[in-house]
Every structure is written in C-alpha cells, then in structure tokens.
Design an enzyme around this catalytic site. Sequence first.
Site, PDB file in Angstrom:
ATOM      1  N   ASN A   1     -10.106  -0.697  -0.964  1.00 14.95           N
ATOM      2  CA  ASN A   1      -8.649  -0.541  -0.855  1.00 14.95           C
ATOM      3  C   ASN A   1      -7.988  -1.119  -2.114  1.00 14.95           C
ATOM      4  OD1 ASN A   1      -5.953  -0.692  -0.208  1.00 14.95           O
ATOM      5  ND2 ASN A   1      -6.263  -1.601   1.817  1.00 14.95           N
TER       6      ASN A   1
ATOM      7  N   CYS B   1       0.826  -1.232   0.000  1.00 17.23           N
ATOM      8  CA  CYS B   1       0.000   0.000   0.000  1.00 17.23           C
ATOM      9  C   CYS B   1       0.850   1.268   0.000  1.00 17.23           C
ATOM     10  CB  CYS B   1      -0.931  -0.001   1.201  1.00 17.23           C
ATOM     11  SG  CYS B   1      -2.015  -1.425   1.218  1.00 17.23           S
TER      12      CYS B   1
ATOM     13  N   HIS C   1      -3.652   6.881   2.281  1.00 13.89           N
ATOM     14  CA  HIS C   1      -3.990   5.569   1.724  1.00 13.89           C
ATOM     15  C   HIS C   1      -5.398   5.206   2.196  1.00 13.89           C
ATOM     16  CE1 HIS C   1      -4.073   1.417   0.786  1.00 13.89           C
ATOM     17  NE2 HIS C   1      -3.947   1.015   2.037  1.00 13.89           N
TER      18      HIS C   1
HETATM   19  N1  ACO Z   1     -19.088  -9.082   7.754  1.00 12.89           N
HETATM   20  C1  ACO Z   1     -19.676  -9.342   8.917  1.00 12.89           C
HETATM   21  N2  ACO Z   1     -18.988  -9.664  10.033  1.00 12.89           N
HETATM   22  C2  ACO Z   1     -17.656  -9.703   9.938  1.00 12.89           C
HETATM   23  C3  ACO Z   1     -16.976  -9.446   8.739  1.00 12.89           C
HETATM   24  C4  ACO Z   1     -17.751  -9.118   7.609  1.00 12.89           C
HETATM   25  N3  ACO Z   1     -17.192  -8.855   6.421  1.00 12.89           N
HETATM   26  N4  ACO Z   1     -15.658  -9.557   8.950  1.00 12.89           N
HETATM   27  C5  ACO Z   1     -15.505  -9.879  10.234  1.00 12.89           C
HETATM   28  N5  ACO Z   1     -16.704  -9.972  10.821  1.00 12.89           N
HETATM   29  C6  ACO Z   1     -17.015 -10.303  12.197  1.00 12.89           C
HETATM   30  C7  ACO Z   1     -15.862 -10.989  12.907  1.00 12.89           C
HETATM   31  O1  ACO Z   1     -15.860 -12.366  12.611  1.00 12.89           O
HETATM   32  C8  ACO Z   1     -16.163 -10.693  14.350  1.00 12.89           C
HETATM   33  O2  ACO Z   1     -17.115 -11.616  14.783  1.00 12.89           O
HETATM   34  P1  ACO Z   1     -16.981 -12.296  16.231  1.00 12.89           P
HETATM   35  O3  ACO Z   1     -16.976 -11.157  17.203  1.00 12.89           O
HETATM   36  O4  ACO Z   1     -18.188 -13.159  16.295  1.00 12.89           O
HETATM   37  O5  ACO Z   1     -15.676 -13.036  16.187  1.00 12.89           O
HETATM   38  C9  ACO Z   1     -16.847  -9.338  14.299  1.00 12.89           C
HETATM   39  O6  ACO Z   1     -17.251  -9.128  12.940  1.00 12.89           O
HETATM   40  C10 ACO Z   1     -15.981  -8.184  14.722  1.00 12.89           C
HETATM   41  O7  ACO Z   1     -14.783  -8.283  14.055  1.00 12.89           O
HETATM   42  P2  ACO Z   1     -13.621  -7.314  14.393  1.00 12.89           P
HETATM   43  O8  ACO Z   1     -12.369  -7.879  13.822  1.00 12.89           O
HETATM   44  O9  ACO Z   1     -13.648  -6.920  15.836  1.00 12.89           O
HETATM   45  O10 ACO Z   1     -14.032  -6.016  13.564  1.00 12.89           O
HETATM   46  P3  ACO Z   1     -13.252  -4.697  13.517  1.00 12.89           P
HETATM   47  O11 ACO Z   1     -14.088  -3.623  14.041  1.00 12.89           O
HETATM   48  O12 ACO Z   1     -11.874  -4.845  14.072  1.00 12.89           O
HETATM   49  O13 ACO Z   1     -13.100  -4.458  11.955  1.00 12.89           O
HETATM   50  C11 ACO Z   1     -11.620  -4.734  10.083  1.00 12.89           C
HETATM   51  C12 ACO Z   1     -12.442  -5.432  11.153  1.00 12.89           C
HETATM   52  C13 ACO Z   1     -12.532  -3.882   9.224  1.00 12.89           C
HETATM   53  C14 ACO Z   1     -10.935  -5.791   9.236  1.00 12.89           C
HETATM   54  C15 ACO Z   1     -10.570  -3.848  10.785  1.00 12.89           C
HETATM   55  O14 ACO Z   1      -9.865  -4.562  11.740  1.00 12.89           O
HETATM   56  C16 ACO Z   1      -9.603  -3.246   9.808  1.00 12.89           C
HETATM   57  O15 ACO Z   1      -9.943  -2.454   8.969  1.00 12.89           O
HETATM   58  N6  ACO Z   1      -8.314  -3.578   9.926  1.00 12.89           N
HETATM   59  C17 ACO Z   1      -7.305  -3.060   9.032  1.00 12.89           C
HETATM   60  C18 ACO Z   1      -7.098  -4.060   7.980  1.00 12.89           C
HETATM   61  C19 ACO Z   1      -6.770  -3.435   6.646  1.00 12.89           C
HETATM   62  O16 ACO Z   1      -7.136  -2.346   6.310  1.00 12.89           O
HETATM   63  N7  ACO Z   1      -6.083  -4.204   5.868  1.00 12.89           N
HETATM   64  C20 ACO Z   1      -5.815  -3.783   4.543  1.00 12.89           C
HETATM   65  C21 ACO Z   1      -4.435  -3.828   4.158  1.00 12.89           C
HETATM   66  S1  ACO Z   1      -3.401  -2.892   5.183  1.00 12.89           S
HETATM   67  C22 ACO Z   1      -3.722  -1.388   4.820  1.00 12.89           C
HETATM   68  O17 ACO Z   1      -4.072  -1.100   3.730  1.00 12.89           O
HETATM   69  C23 ACO Z   1      -3.530  -0.381   5.908  1.00 12.89           C
END
Ligand code: ACO
Length: 329
Positions: free
Chosen positions: A282, A112, A252
């Site tokens: 993204n 990224c 980003h």
């Molecule tokens: N739809 C519905 N539920 C979902 C989904 C989905 N797509 N994905 C995960 N869940 C569920 C999980 O299983 C979890 O369920 P559980 O509590 O029963 O286990 C619940 O939702 C909560 O999940 P969390 O991981 O707590 O959700 P969070 O608020 O942390 O958001 C996310 C998750 C959006 C992935 C966040 O952590 C994030 O954005 N992280 C950064 C990752 C990223 O951007 N990566 C890209 C590359 S790196 C970069 O570009 C910076």
Amino acid sequence: MNATITATAHYVPEKILTNHDLEKIIDTSDEWIQSRTGITQRHIVGKNEATSDLCTQIAKQLLEKRGLSSDEIQIIIICTCTPDYFAPSTAALVQNNIGASKAWGFDLSGACTGFLYGLETGAKFIESGQYQRVMVIGVDSMSTIMDYTDRNICVLFGDGGGGAILESTITEMGIIDSILRIDGSGADYLIMPGGGSRQPATVKSIKSRQHYLKQDGKTVYKFAVKGMADVSKDILTRNNLTGDDISLFIPHQANKRIIDATAARCGLSEDKVLINIGKYGNTTAGTIPLALSEAVDDGRLNNGNILLLAAFGAGFTWGSMLIKWNTHP
Ligand code: ACO
C-alpha cells in the site's frame, strides 16, 4: 470544458523489502502476509531518498512523455501524507527540481484518497478556464512512518507512486464525475499521533513511538469495503452505468481482500480489476496513479473506455471517479 489526462508516469525506489525480509525482523510469515493481504514485497526509500525525489522522477517522465517543457506547467499538486518537510511544501521542491518557472503549487493531504482529491482539484482549475496544464502527483514514503516492530501494520505499506498531466479538452472525454467524502469521526482508527501541533516531538513522544502510523486494522477494513463499494455503486447509478460498462476498475491497493469484496459488491468481474498490490504493498496516495500508469503502459486502456477509480484511507477519506479515457500519442 473538461479536464483530461494526457500523460501518466510512475516510479518506485529501487530497494525492495520482501515478506521473507520481514520474517527476519518481526514475528510474521510470507504465508500470513500473502493470504491476508495479497502482498509479496514492497519498495522502500533508501537512506538519502525522500518523497520529493520520487515525485521529481515522476514529474520528469511526465514532461518527457507529453513533450512539454517545465515552463508549460502552471500548477503542481503533490498528494502525499509523507512530505519531506512541514514547510516548505513538497510541491516547491519538485518545482525547483524540474525548473517549472511559471508554476505555483501546493501539497494536498488526503491519505489514500489523496490522488482522487488531487485530480478533482486540478480538474476544477482547468474547468475554470484559467489554467490549461496541471501536474498531479501522488507519492508516499510510508516506510518513513512505519514501526518495523509492529507486525499489525508494517507489513502492509510500501513507497512509491505516480502522476498525471491534466489538460483541457472541449470533447466529452476526460474526468466525467466524482464523489468525494471525508469523515473525521474515523480519525483515531488510522493515525500518526506524534509530530504535529497536537503532540510535537519530545524525547517522551519519540520513546513511546508516537511518530509512527497506528491503526485498528479490523475497523479500517470494515469501513474501507463499505466506503469504496458505496461510492462506486453510487457513481455508476447516477451516470446510468453498470459494472458491464466499466472497462477497467482501479481501486486503491490496501489489501487484495478489500479490493475483491468491493469489486464483488459493484458487480465487476475479476478481469476488469487492476491489482498490483503484490509487488508494491500500500503506497497510500501512490497506489492509484501507480496502477493507472502501469495500465496505460500495458495497453489496458483504449479510446472511449470508461475507467472507474475508488479509494479509502485515513481521515476517514474516500471517493470514486469516472474517467472517459482518451489516448494520447
Ligand atoms: N503476521 C502474523 N500474524 C499477524 C500479523 C502479521 N503481520 N499481523 C497480525 N497478526 C496476527 C494478529 O496479532 C492476530 O493474532 P491473535 O489472533 O493471536 O490476536 C491474528 O494475526 C489475526 O489478526 P486479525 O487482525 O484478525 O487479521 P485480519 O484477518 O483482520 O487481517 C489486516 C489484518 C491485514 C491488518 C486487516 O485487518 C486489514 O487489511 N485491515 C485494513 C487495514 C489497512 O489496509 N490499512 C491501510 C490503510 S487504510 C487503507 O488503505 C484502506
């Protein structure tokens, strides 16, 4: 001698995958995706479309916008982690597609942060005095490495990107500073384990889905906010600037919540932050050039404006860059 951006362009594939489309294939909801990420849809490549095709569209637009012939481009830098092939490089394919007969080039893998690495690299070639025109393109086709059975990750990414032409200037305009970082201790948190020399493709590796991107979302989130905010604050401080001096912040586009948290930590008001993640998701190395090109097309940048860019991605890689914008006809 400074390097300055003299043209920008962007391109996304036609096909759109909405949150409602994803609701039909995985256990998710439009509400969950929008509230957690700010994304409503993403563009994805069609069956016979690959990264070099998107790059070629961008390269052609760049030449047209700047009124250059392809022979005038000296270096082509393609920032991507989803190249068409390991070899040859995507840069070679783009060179051939646009007929840049006097160019050389290479692919640059910075995830990224790739486009910032690319701008920095291109700028150094120009500042050396040996090169006058460098094309830097950031594109990823993330849908090609997405596991559409893994709801933790597949909702986040899309395909597309943008690019810029860098040229030399003797004014104080253009790229004025950058801070770039890499820390491989974060490698396992965002990784595509299969397909490289560590784990070449085998029936077993494919069956166990090793050829898809995997992440620990919470850890990436934490590091992303801290990484982007730290380098953004540091670059402002060492240039005696505050958030008030910044005309536009292009971060980003990984997650709207990451962007909001970063902007708040840097004292940047909402109206100065470009957010287009809703439409594209993204696109990895594509997000910053895509947003920059849209900002230029929308007339959001005027001569002398100070532009702040910041990114964070797999590696981990991260960085920030300051550009004193000069408009070109
Ligand atoms: N739809 C519905 N539920 C979902 C989904 C989905 N797509 N994905 C995960 N869940 C569920 C999980 O299983 C979890 O369920 P559980 O509590 O029963 O286990 C619940 O939702 C909560 O999940 P969390 O991981 O707590 O959700 P969070 O608020 O942390 O958001 C996310 C998750 C959006 C992935 C966040 O952590 C994030 O954005 N992280 C950064 C990752 C990223 O951007 N990566 C890209 C590359 S790196 C970069 O570009 C910076």
